[in-house]
Write a protein that holds these residues in place. Structure first.
Motif, PDB file in Angstrom:
ATOM      1  N   PRO A  92     -16.851 -22.137  16.910  1.00 13.54           N
ATOM      2  CA  PRO A  92     -16.529 -21.315  15.743  1.00 13.54           C
ATOM      3  C   PRO A  92     -16.382 -22.157  14.480  1.00 13.54           C
ATOM      4  O   PRO A  92     -16.175 -23.368  14.539  1.00 13.54           O
ATOM      5  N   ILE A  93     -16.509 -21.504  13.360  1.00 16.61           N
ATOM      6  CA  ILE A  93     -16.199 -22.112  12.068  1.00 16.61           C
ATOM      7  C   ILE A  93     -15.315 -21.118  11.329  1.00 16.61           C
ATOM      8  O   ILE A  93     -15.597 -19.915  11.311  1.00 16.61           O
ATOM      9  N   ILE A  94     -14.228 -21.604  10.777  1.00 17.13           N
ATOM     10  CA  ILE A  94     -13.256 -20.747  10.116  1.00 17.13           C
ATOM     11  C   ILE A  94     -12.971 -21.322   8.735  1.00 17.13           C
ATOM     12  O   ILE A  94     -12.609 -22.496   8.620  1.00 17.13           O
ATOM     13  N   ASN A  95     -13.170 -20.510   7.698  1.00 16.33           N
ATOM     14  CA  ASN A  95     -12.855 -20.908   6.326  1.00 16.33           C
ATOM     15  C   ASN A  95     -11.647 -20.084   5.878  1.00 16.33           C
ATOM     16  O   ASN A  95     -11.739 -18.869   5.751  1.00 16.33           O
ATOM     17  N   ILE A  96     -10.515 -20.755   5.665  1.00 21.71           N
ATOM     18  CA  ILE A  96      -9.284 -20.095   5.248  1.00 21.71           C
ATOM     19  C   ILE A  96      -9.139 -20.279   3.739  1.00 21.71           C
ATOM     20  O   ILE A  96      -9.093 -21.412   3.252  1.00 21.71           O
ATOM     21  N   PRO A  97      -9.072 -19.183   2.964  1.00 22.08           N
ATOM     22  CA  PRO A  97      -9.021 -19.313   1.508  1.00 22.08           C
ATOM     23  C   PRO A  97      -7.717 -19.959   1.036  1.00 22.08           C
ATOM     24  O   PRO A  97      -6.643 -19.632   1.534  1.00 22.08           O
ATOM     25  N   LEU A  98      -7.833 -20.875   0.092  1.00 22.56           N
ATOM     26  CA  LEU A  98      -6.676 -21.488  -0.552  1.00 22.56           C
ATOM     27  C   LEU A  98      -6.479 -20.938  -1.957  1.00 22.56           C
ATOM     28  O   LEU A  98      -5.363 -20.631  -2.361  1.00 22.56           O
ATOM     29  N   SER A  99      -7.568 -20.843  -2.708  1.00 26.36           N
ATOM     30  CA  SER A  99      -7.514 -20.246  -4.047  1.00 26.36           C
ATOM     31  C   SER A  99      -8.925 -19.836  -4.444  1.00 26.36           C
ATOM     32  O   SER A  99      -9.905 -20.299  -3.879  1.00 26.36           O
ATOM     33  N   GLY A 100      -8.994 -18.975  -5.426  1.00 22.49           N
ATOM     34  CA  GLY A 100     -10.297 -18.541  -5.890  1.00 22.49           C
ATOM     35  C   GLY A 100     -10.194 -17.735  -7.172  1.00 22.49           C
ATOM     36  O   GLY A 100      -9.142 -17.181  -7.492  1.00 22.49           O
ATOM     37  N   ARG A 101     -11.291 -17.689  -7.900  1.00 22.57           N
ATOM     38  CA  ARG A 101     -11.342 -16.995  -9.177  1.00 22.57           C
ATOM     39  C   ARG A 101     -12.680 -16.295  -9.321  1.00 22.57           C
ATOM     40  O   ARG A 101     -13.720 -16.873  -9.018  1.00 22.57           O
ATOM     41  N   ARG A 102     -12.664 -15.031  -9.758  1.00 24.99           N
ATOM     42  CA  ARG A 102     -13.878 -14.277 -10.077  1.00 24.99           C
ATOM     43  C   ARG A 102     -13.850 -13.977 -11.565  1.00 24.99           C
ATOM     44  O   ARG A 102     -12.919 -13.392 -12.080  1.00 24.99           O
ATOM     45  N   SER A 103     -14.922 -14.392 -12.259  1.00 21.99           N
ATOM     46  CA  SER A 103     -15.061 -14.144 -13.692  1.00 21.99           C
ATOM     47  C   SER A 103     -16.273 -13.253 -13.915  1.00 21.99           C
ATOM     48  O   SER A 103     -17.353 -13.534 -13.392  1.00 21.99           O
ATOM     49  N   VAL A 104     -16.086 -12.191 -14.689  1.00 17.34           N
ATOM     50  CA  VAL A 104     -17.160 -11.275 -15.038  1.00 17.34           C
ATOM     51  C   VAL A 104     -17.264 -11.236 -16.554  1.00 17.34           C
ATOM     52  O   VAL A 104     -16.264 -11.070 -17.249  1.00 17.34           O
ATOM     53  N   GLU A 105     -18.485 -11.407 -17.059  1.00 14.82           N
ATOM     54  CA  GLU A 105     -18.735 -11.382 -18.505  1.00 14.82           C
ATOM     55  C   GLU A 105     -19.872 -10.403 -18.781  1.00 14.82           C
ATOM     56  O   GLU A 105     -20.949 -10.524 -18.208  1.00 14.82           O
ATOM     57  N   ILE A 106     -19.613  -9.416 -19.651  1.00 13.28           N
ATOM     58  CA  ILE A 106     -20.609  -8.413 -20.007  1.00 13.28           C
ATOM     59  C   ILE A 106     -20.881  -8.521 -21.495  1.00 13.28           C
ATOM     60  O   ILE A 106     -19.965  -8.417 -22.307  1.00 13.28           O
ATOM     61  N   THR A 107     -22.155  -8.742 -21.835  1.00 13.99           N
ATOM     62  CA  THR A 107     -22.561  -8.888 -23.238  1.00 13.99           C
ATOM     63  C   THR A 107     -23.481  -7.742 -23.613  1.00 13.99           C
ATOM     64  O   THR A 107     -24.492  -7.504 -22.954  1.00 13.99           O
ATOM     65  N   GLN A 108     -23.093  -7.017 -24.685  1.00 14.41           N
ATOM     66  CA  GLN A 108     -23.927  -5.966 -25.259  1.00 14.41           C
ATOM     67  C   GLN A 108     -24.037  -6.255 -26.745  1.00 14.41           C
ATOM     68  O   GLN A 108     -23.054  -6.156 -27.476  1.00 14.41           O
ATOM     69  N   GLY A 109     -25.220  -6.656 -27.171  1.00 10.92           N
ATOM     70  CA  GLY A 109     -25.405  -7.023 -28.580  1.00 10.92           C
ATOM     71  C   GLY A 109     -24.530  -8.212 -28.927  1.00 10.92           C
ATOM     72  O   GLY A 109     -24.568  -9.246 -28.272  1.00 10.92           O
TER      73      GLY A 109
END
Length: 136
Positions: A92-109
């Motif tokens: 098996p392989i197990i990845n246990i999250p320590l930290s994370g960030r999701r950034s969303v950028e929306i550009t209109q004009g």
């Protein structure tokens, strides 16, 4: 007698980068079996960008998404050594999250909106491979 409008768009562009250095030690369990526990820290970055196009072919909106993740990676493997200097491994392989960030950028004009949130991704899977070694 009707009008046909065809609109073609590209799929989102995406980039994924991962770096997971590991350390481990092989513990013999007999003549051909061994236990190979490995431990590491992982860094993953996934980004995607998509343009929204109107019927005239002009870009009306650009959406960019970036996930940056850090994890503790556990990788206990069973090694099968049928001959000297060659082995198979599976486990098996197990990845246990320590930290994370999701950034969303929306550009209109000329307007850009940005949102950033915490994100966590737990991953469990099965891995297998072959390997070998030389004596120096």
């Amino acid at each position: 007698g009707g009008q046909v409008i065809t609109r073609s768009t590209d799929s989102p562009r995406a980039t994924a980068i991962g770096l997971v250095p590991r350390v481990g030690y092989i513990l013999p369990l007999g003549d051909i079996l061994a236990f190979w526990p490995r431990l590491g820290f992982g860094f993953y970055s996934v980004s995607a960008k998509q343009d929204t196009i109107d019927n005239n072919g002009a870009v009306t909106q650009t959406t960019s998404l970036t996930d940056t993740l850090f994890s503790l990676d556990l990788d206990p493997q069973l090694a099968i050594v049928p001959t000297e200097h060659f082995f198979f491994h599976v486990g098996p392989i197990i990845n246990i999250p320590l930290s994370g960030r999701r950034s969303v950028e929306i550009t209109q004009g000329a307007t850009t909106r940005s949102v950033s949130n915490d994100v966590a991704l737990f991953h469990f899977g099965i891995t297998a491979g072959i390997g070998g070694w030389i004596n120096l």
